[in-house]
Design an enzyme around this catalytic site. Sequence first.
Site, short mmCIF file in Angstrom:
data_model
loop_
_atom_site.label_atom_id
_atom_site.label_comp_id
_atom_site.label_asym_id
_atom_site.label_seq_id
_atom_site.Cartn_x
_atom_site.Cartn_y
_atom_site.Cartn_z
N ASN A 282 52.56 8.37 -9.82
CA ASN A 282 52.07 7.00 -9.62
C ASN A 282 50.56 6.95 -9.76
OD1 ASN A 282 51.88 4.25 -8.68
ND2 ASN A 282 51.27 5.09 -6.69
N GLU A 283 49.84 7.36 -8.72
CA GLU A 283 48.37 7.34 -8.81
C GLU A 283 47.89 8.77 -8.65
OE1 GLU A 283 47.00 4.42 -6.00
OE2 GLU A 283 47.34 2.79 -7.41
N GLU B 34 57.61 -3.15 -5.28
CA GLU B 34 57.54 -2.03 -4.34
C GLU B 34 57.85 -2.57 -2.95
OE1 GLU B 34 53.65 -0.17 -3.68
OE2 GLU B 34 54.68 1.67 -3.09
N CYS C 168 53.03 3.86 -4.16
CA CYS C 168 52.92 5.06 -3.32
C CYS C 168 54.26 5.49 -2.74
CB CYS C 168 51.92 4.80 -2.21
SG CYS C 168 50.27 4.64 -2.87
O1 AHR Z 1 50.26 -2.03 -4.80
C1 AHR Z 1 49.99 -1.45 -3.56
C2 AHR Z 1 49.65 0.02 -3.65
O2 AHR Z 1 48.46 0.19 -4.34
C3 AHR Z 1 50.62 0.90 -4.38
O3 AHR Z 1 51.60 1.39 -3.58
C4 AHR Z 1 49.78 2.02 -4.86
O4 AHR Z 1 50.24 2.55 -6.06
C5 AHR Z 1 48.39 1.46 -4.91
O5 AHR Z 1 47.52 2.24 -4.21
#
Ligand code: AHR
Length: 655
Positions: free
Chosen positions: A385-386, A46, A261
């Site tokens: 994602n989350e 990321e 994120c």
């Molecule tokens: O890995 C860092 C962040 O942690 C990622 O963007 C997110 O998915 C999680 O909150």
Amino acid sequence: MKKFLPLLFAGLLVFLPAFSETETILVNPEDILHEVSPVLYGIFLEDINCAVDGGLCAELVKNRSFENESLLHPTRADHWESWTLKKEYGETELGEEDPLHKNNPHFLRVMLSENGSVTVMNQGFGGNAFRGGIPLQKGENYDFSFFLRGDAAAATEGQVKVDLTSASGNSLCVSPLLFSLKDLESPTSWTRLSGSLTVTQTKGAVLSLTFSGAGVMDADMISCMPEDRVGASWPGGGLRRDLTEALRELHPRFLRFPGGCVTEGSYLRSNAPNWKNTVGAPETRLELANTWGGMQTMAVGFFEYFCLAEEIGALPLPVVHAGVLCQARTPAEDPLTLDETALYARDVVDLIQFALGDTNTEWGSLRAEMGHPEPFDLRYVAIGNENWGGVYFNRYEIIRNAVKEAWPEITCIVAAGPVAEGDLIRDSWTVIRHRFPEDLVDEHYYMDSSWFPAHVNRYDSYPRSTHVFLGEFAAHEPLRGTRRPNNLYAALCEAAYLTGIERNSDIVDMCCYAPLLCREGAVDWTPDLIFFDDSSLCKTPSWHVQHLFSEYLGTQLVESSADGNLFQAATRTEKELQIKAVNLSEQEIPLNLEILNLGDAEGRGYLLSGDPDAANSLVKQEKIIPVPLSCSFSEDTAGLTLPPFSLIVLKVPLS
Ligand code: AHR
């Protein structure tokens, strides 16, 4: 545990430490418990901590397209970030008329008086050239390119001299590049020009462009990359070699990208990325202000992520948003309506066509045009994602159904939220088991180091019909100042936990540490797997754990047991056994390693141990590194000693 022997000495009761008791690990290679997931260990990339732009991406020019904006402070949008201007008889402005592409609306406009001259300089990602600047290596070539156009006045005599110089302006190249508008077929329309600069010194530099002549000249997409890079032929331009090799070395079975994120969009719907805006010619890609600061230039877009996965032998695992903004950051969530979600679902289906479709399909043909007529090996798509709750699951359902209808062979990955424990994840699992029982479930958790060994059996009780993707995890040590240390102890807690993951690799299909890369000086989040600066990198103890676990993994889990406090797992292939053991105690542990019916054999592997608080750094990269280890088995048994705070991995040939 260490034993204390009470001694009666001169009338006093004295306690002396004695050696730890010998522990035994017993392995039965013939007792096969289940297949190990063939895609168990992977990586997650990321663009956080300048991991991609200013990191893995080979581009050395920061803000090459004059699009930089700030997500958190939009009013402070700085389209000149990283550029300095030296005007002699001329002016500059941010051009907006008739740009290269609507997605790339700003450019540099230079307005010269008669015999005027304007120099613009870029400092790169390392700050000014006194502090770092653009890192140059003596003797290396650097590929320069930009788009240029002029007006009628400039067309007759406009010139641009391009050089890499020291902070005080001395050239660091064999010779600068000279471009003239006169040489172009049509000097008043955007044209891409390029050349190569050979560098004479290893030094931090600035890239300097001197515009001279009279009239107006426009420039955009001002780019400089080392010739020695991975993927130079990819449209996005390619990747930094040393960082790519550090990823390849992990032997990742999959690459999860591009977030995290950043895939969900944060705070603003306009920040939610769509893969379609990241493919095609780089100058047409839509840059996005990154959740973590800086810009995502999309020089590494979805095509390049697919190429990177292929390059390092990993399956691509793209993540797309589910029509809901990052719920952890954005209380409003700003979900797409269900009708909008159905429309957006077509974009996700198109992504699969982009990866897998024939070259006569709309998106398959773009893939071919970009240089990859063969399909990519796409098998998974993560949607969200989350995320959690009805707002997410209702949209997930629409998108995953559209995907499954068009591409039934694709496995959809559903998010179970951002926590390891509590109502949120319990409720997510209840919904998922009921509504999406076939899908792979993405768990994320960042927990205190000690949580990991204490929960090594987490997956023992999961129903064997479920399938888990541990998409983000890391052991977190307490903050020291603003950072959490990447020390050996955290890495060994992760190692202990991974033995439990291997023992449950019938239902844990995949797992990956997060985050992967961090540029020193641009830290958004610690701990991370690899730290780097402009010219070097540091593999953390957690990197070594990931590496050893990935390399010492067989295809089947075999029965193994320990009679003490060691964490252990054993796998096998046809001809070899792989054994891992972790000692998280502060005592040395003598170990009897017994392998049923082995007879005599030589085991080889590595030992990772040291001060639990020690960490590697860019200055001391090798404080904690694995050292080779071997042991001889005689009549099924070998004697070993596990130092305090240690991991051993071993391969033993099976006859
Ligand atoms: O890995 C860092 C962040 O942690 C990622 O963007 C997110 O998915 C999680 O909150």
